[in-house]
Design a protein around this motif. Structure first.
Motif, PDB file in Angstrom:
ATOM      1  N   THR A 172       0.835  -1.208   0.000  1.00  0.00           N
ATOM      2  CA  THR A 172       0.000   0.000   0.000  1.00  0.00           C
ATOM      3  C   THR A 172       0.864   1.250   0.000  1.00  0.00           C
ATOM      4  OG1 THR A 172      -1.741  -1.164   1.223  1.00  0.00           O
ATOM      5  CG2 THR A 172      -1.820   1.241   1.226  1.00  0.00           C
ATOM      6  N   LEU A 194      -6.411   1.064  -2.074  1.00  0.00           N
ATOM      7  CA  LEU A 194      -7.489   0.437  -1.300  1.00  0.00           C
ATOM      8  C   LEU A 194      -8.073  -0.750  -2.070  1.00  0.00           C
ATOM      9  CD1 LEU A 194      -9.261   0.899   1.324  1.00  0.00           C
ATOM     10  CD2 LEU A 194     -10.907   1.959  -0.217  1.00  0.00           C
ATOM     11  N   THR A 198      -7.063  -4.710  -1.124  1.00  0.00           N
ATOM     12  CA  THR A 198      -8.182  -5.545  -0.661  1.00  0.00           C
ATOM     13  C   THR A 198      -8.376  -6.749  -1.574  1.00  0.00           C
ATOM     14  OG1 THR A 198      -9.273  -3.559   0.205  1.00  0.00           O
ATOM     15  CG2 THR A 198     -10.625  -5.516  -0.054  1.00  0.00           C
ATOM     16  N   SER A 201      -5.742  -9.364  -0.864  1.00  0.00           N
ATOM     17  CA  SER A 201      -6.001 -10.088   0.394  1.00  0.00           C
ATOM     18  C   SER A 201      -7.142 -11.086   0.247  1.00  0.00           C
ATOM     19  CB  SER A 201      -6.325  -9.086   1.506  1.00  0.00           C
ATOM     20  OG  SER A 201      -7.585  -8.487   1.295  1.00  0.00           O
ATOM     21  N   ILE A 202      -8.142 -10.745  -0.611  1.00  0.00           N
ATOM     22  CA  ILE A 202      -9.277 -11.655  -0.832  1.00  0.00           C
ATOM     23  C   ILE A 202      -8.848 -12.849  -1.686  1.00  0.00           C
ATOM     24  CG2 ILE A 202     -11.544 -11.884  -1.915  1.00  0.00           C
ATOM     25  CD1 ILE A 202     -12.066  -8.951  -1.184  1.00  0.00           C
ATOM     26  N   ARG A 210      -9.497  -7.414   9.332  1.00  0.00           N
ATOM     27  CA  ARG A 210     -10.252  -6.627   8.366  1.00  0.00           C
ATOM     28  C   ARG A 210     -11.340  -5.812   9.070  1.00  0.00           C
ATOM     29  NH1 ARG A 210      -9.278  -9.307   3.341  1.00  0.00           N
ATOM     30  NH2 ARG A 210      -8.342 -11.388   3.667  1.00  0.00           N
ATOM     31  N   CYS A 212     -14.455  -6.139   8.392  1.00  0.00           N
ATOM     32  CA  CYS A 212     -15.383  -7.255   8.645  1.00  0.00           C
ATOM     33  C   CYS A 212     -16.811  -6.835   8.953  1.00  0.00           C
ATOM     34  CB  CYS A 212     -14.834  -8.159   9.741  1.00  0.00           C
ATOM     35  SG  CYS A 212     -13.461  -9.138   9.133  1.00  0.00           S
ATOM     36  N   PHE A 326     -17.574  -5.369  -0.189  1.00  0.00           N
ATOM     37  CA  PHE A 326     -16.157  -5.160  -0.470  1.00  0.00           C
ATOM     38  C   PHE A 326     -15.504  -4.339   0.636  1.00  0.00           C
ATOM     39  CE2 PHE A 326     -12.688  -2.696  -2.299  1.00  0.00           C
ATOM     40  CZ  PHE A 326     -11.932  -3.689  -2.902  1.00  0.00           C
ATOM     41  N   GLN A 329     -14.306  -6.132   3.633  1.00  0.00           N
ATOM     42  CA  GLN A 329     -13.120  -6.971   3.471  1.00  0.00           C
ATOM     43  C   GLN A 329     -11.809  -6.175   3.481  1.00  0.00           C
ATOM     44  OE1 GLN A 329     -13.092 -10.379   3.359  1.00  0.00           O
ATOM     45  NE2 GLN A 329     -15.245 -10.092   3.921  1.00  0.00           N
ATOM     46  N   ILE A 330     -11.880  -4.864   3.644  1.00  0.00           N
ATOM     47  CA  ILE A 330     -10.667  -4.042   3.603  1.00  0.00           C
ATOM     48  C   ILE A 330      -9.786  -4.359   4.817  1.00  0.00           C
ATOM     49  CG2 ILE A 330      -9.764  -1.674   3.696  1.00  0.00           C
ATOM     50  CD1 ILE A 330     -12.328  -0.766   2.298  1.00  0.00           C
ATOM     51  N   PRO A 331      -8.533  -4.716   4.605  1.00  0.00           N
ATOM     52  CA  PRO A 331      -7.622  -5.009   5.728  1.00  0.00           C
ATOM     53  C   PRO A 331      -7.189  -3.724   6.444  1.00  0.00           C
ATOM     54  CG  PRO A 331      -6.893  -6.076   3.694  1.00  0.00           C
ATOM     55  CD  PRO A 331      -7.915  -5.066   3.302  1.00  0.00           C
ATOM     56  N   VAL A 334      -3.968  -2.155   5.084  1.00  0.00           N
ATOM     57  CA  VAL A 334      -4.121  -1.290   3.911  1.00  0.00           C
ATOM     58  C   VAL A 334      -4.547   0.112   4.344  1.00  0.00           C
ATOM     59  CG1 VAL A 334      -5.456  -0.919   1.802  1.00  0.00           C
ATOM     60  CG2 VAL A 334      -4.610  -3.211   2.353  1.00  0.00           C
TER      61      VAL A 334
END
Length: 538
Positions: A172, A194, A198, A201-202, A210, A212, A326, A329-331, A334
């Motif tokens: 990132t 972003l 993401t 990672s998915i 995440r 979540c 989506f 699911q962002i870590p 990131v």
């Protein structure tokens, strides 16, 4: 205005609003997480505040939402109240009302007088704090709201970092720092990082923390019962938040004016921000300000009116409704990389390039504000910086103030002085105050009155036609007392009746002595000569 011009303005506002929304999304999510309110509170705060402030605010395009300084102060507040969301809402409601109250006064004009070293030290400090707070999430650990805790934990955790999170974080950082400017102008690097981070990672099913299970449904009203004891206890925190919210909004307003060649009403700006933040508080969303980076993004894309401020939240709503899966699911790694870039962008690199050429006084102020912001309290830092800057400015002005005096001789007096040996040192001197006359400069001048040994009459000229402020009045009283202690008679020369009336009302004329205030230097000299001749004859 014809239809073609209207369509051009409309298209510019739509493009500007879309561009601002793309910039806002990753920042709102990141700031929501950083404050402890959560990603959902960050994005909804941006939507609600931007819409409300856009509808009732100034005509200029101003894109609102949480910013770096807001995130830092909210994180500090949440830490102080033990992450009690109900107390946090009460504090934000009070802050919003304080913003509205300030909009009814002329305090909105004060921001233009804040010295640049204070602003630079504050922004550098905020940028540095954001970077420190995101070091741990960057390598897979939780974030801390304290600079000390973040730094200490990072030193301990770095030897046992989580490789998957660290990979995403570093990736990132590479994207947000090194994407070519030509690409960044089309699609902001933060949104690219972003999305790409993401997706990686998915696809790789990386075991990283995440966002979540975050509920992005429309927030509900959260109305707390009024507890005056809690309100009184946390009023200082509310004032702190209100100051940050208001000052950054006003600074963004100035930036918007310079780019659009227009002029907004700062009172309307503050009132609209206050009302918008009130709605944010009542929905459990985080408050914000008119955000400089997003506003500039909108204007550079063609926005010219506040319609862009309505387009931005509409685009954000669309993104939430279609891509909430989506977003969940962002870590965090990131988001940490994005926030580190935001922190870097906040740092005033322009000043750092010329810091070795800056005056020492400016550097004292800048570094005082910087270190207090990073390691103590950002609002205390600003207050201390403004106070220090004011004191140093007063010292510079006082140091420049000089008392210029010269002896006035008269042939008759000279003959008389020869006759009476003890009177040979009697003199009349004229003094002009050169520089600003206020309490600080008067203190400097008083110290020089010891040079007037042997003087019996000092004619002090106040050459300005302006009324004296209260500090100058007190300074003049000090001069009178000092001269009396040295048995020196003061004769004051002023320019107009308004000053004379002011001196009378403050009883300065009584302290000097009736008949010893003149409108002409020649009159004062003649009066002093007559008194000296009379005394010498006696």
């Amino acid at each position: 205005m014809n239809i073609k011009d209207r369509l051009k303005i409309l298209s510019g506002d739509v493009l500007g609003g879309i561009n601002a929304a793309v910039v806002t999304l990753p920042q709102a999510l990141a700031f929501g997480v950083a404050t402890g309110f959560g990603a959902s509170a960050g994005i909804w705060g941006a939507i609600i505040l931007c819409f409300v402030a856009g509808v009732i605010g100034p005509k200029t395009p101003l894109i609102s939402g949480a910013t770096g300084p807001v995130a830092i102060v909210l994180a500090s507040v949440m830490l102080a109240i033990g992450y009690d969301i109900n107390i946090a809402i009460t504090i934000i409601i009070m802050a919003a009302f304080l913003q509205i109250l300030v909009s009814l006064t002329n305090l909105s004009d004060v921001v233009k007088y804040v010295p640049y070293p204070v602003i630079s030290g504050f922004m550098n400090g905020v940028g540095f704090v954001i970077i420190l707070m995101q070091l741990n999430p960057l390598i897979g650990y939780k974030a801390y709201s304290s600079s000390f805790l973040s730094l200490n934990s990072f030193v301990k955790n770095i030897s046992n970092f989580q490789p998957e999170a660290a990979m995403l974080g570093v990736m990132t950082l590479v994207l947000v720092f090194f994407i070519p400017k030509s690409v960044n102008k089309i699609v902001p690097s933060q949104i690219l990082a972003l999305i790409f981070g993401t997706l990686v990672s998915i696809k790789l099913n990386l075991p990283v923390d995440r966002i979540c299970s975050v509920d992005f449904s429309f927030p509900k009203l959260m109305i707390n019962s009024i507890d005056f004891s809690i309100m009184l206890k946390y009023l200082p925190l509310a004032a702190t938040i209100a100051i940050v919210l208001s000052s950054e909004s006003m600074l963004t307003g100035l930036v918007s004016d310079s780019l659009t060649k227009s002029r907004h009403n700062p009172k309307i700006l503050l009132a609209s921000q206050g009302v918008g933040n009130l709605f944010c508080a009542l929905t459990g969303s985080i408050p914000g300000t008119a955000a400089t980076m997003r506003t500039v993004a909108a204007i550079n894309a063609g926005a010219t009116s506040k319609f862009a401020s309505v387009v931005t939240p509409a685009i954000l709503l669309l993104l939430l409704s279609k891509f909430s899966w989506f977003v969940a699911q962002i870590p965090f790694a990131v988001l940490a990389g994005i926030l580190i870039k935001i922190g870097y962008d906040i740092i005033d690199t322009k000043l750092l390039k010329v810091v070795k050429f800056a005056p020492k006084d400016d550097l004292y102020v800048l570094f005082t504000v910087f270190f207090l912001t990073v390691f103590y309290n950002l609002i205390f830092a600003v207050g201390a910086g403004i106070t220090l800057a004011a004191l140093l400015y007063a010292k510079r002005v006082a140091d420049k103030a000089k008392i210029i005096h010269k002896a006035v001789y008269d042939n008759d007096i000279a003959e008389l002085e020869k006759m009476v040996e003890k009177d040979f040192r009697h003199k009349i001197r004229i003094a002009h105050i050169d520089g600003q006359f206020f309490f600080g400069s008067a203190t400097q001048l008083i110290s020089k009155f010891d040079e007037l040994l042997g003087t019996k009459y000092l004619i002090l000229n106040y050459d300005s036609e302006d009324l004296l402020d209260i500090s100058a009045i007190f300074a003049l009283e000090d001069i009178i007392v000092r001269l009396k202690s040295q048995h020196i008679k003061l004769l004051l020369v002023i320019k107009n009746n308004a000053i004379f009336s002011q001196l009378q009302s403050h009883k300065i004329t009584q302290q000097i002595g009736e008949g010893r205030v003149f409108f002409s230097e020649v009159q004062a000299i003649d009066f002093a000569k007559s008194l000296l001749k009379k005394k010498t004859h006696n």
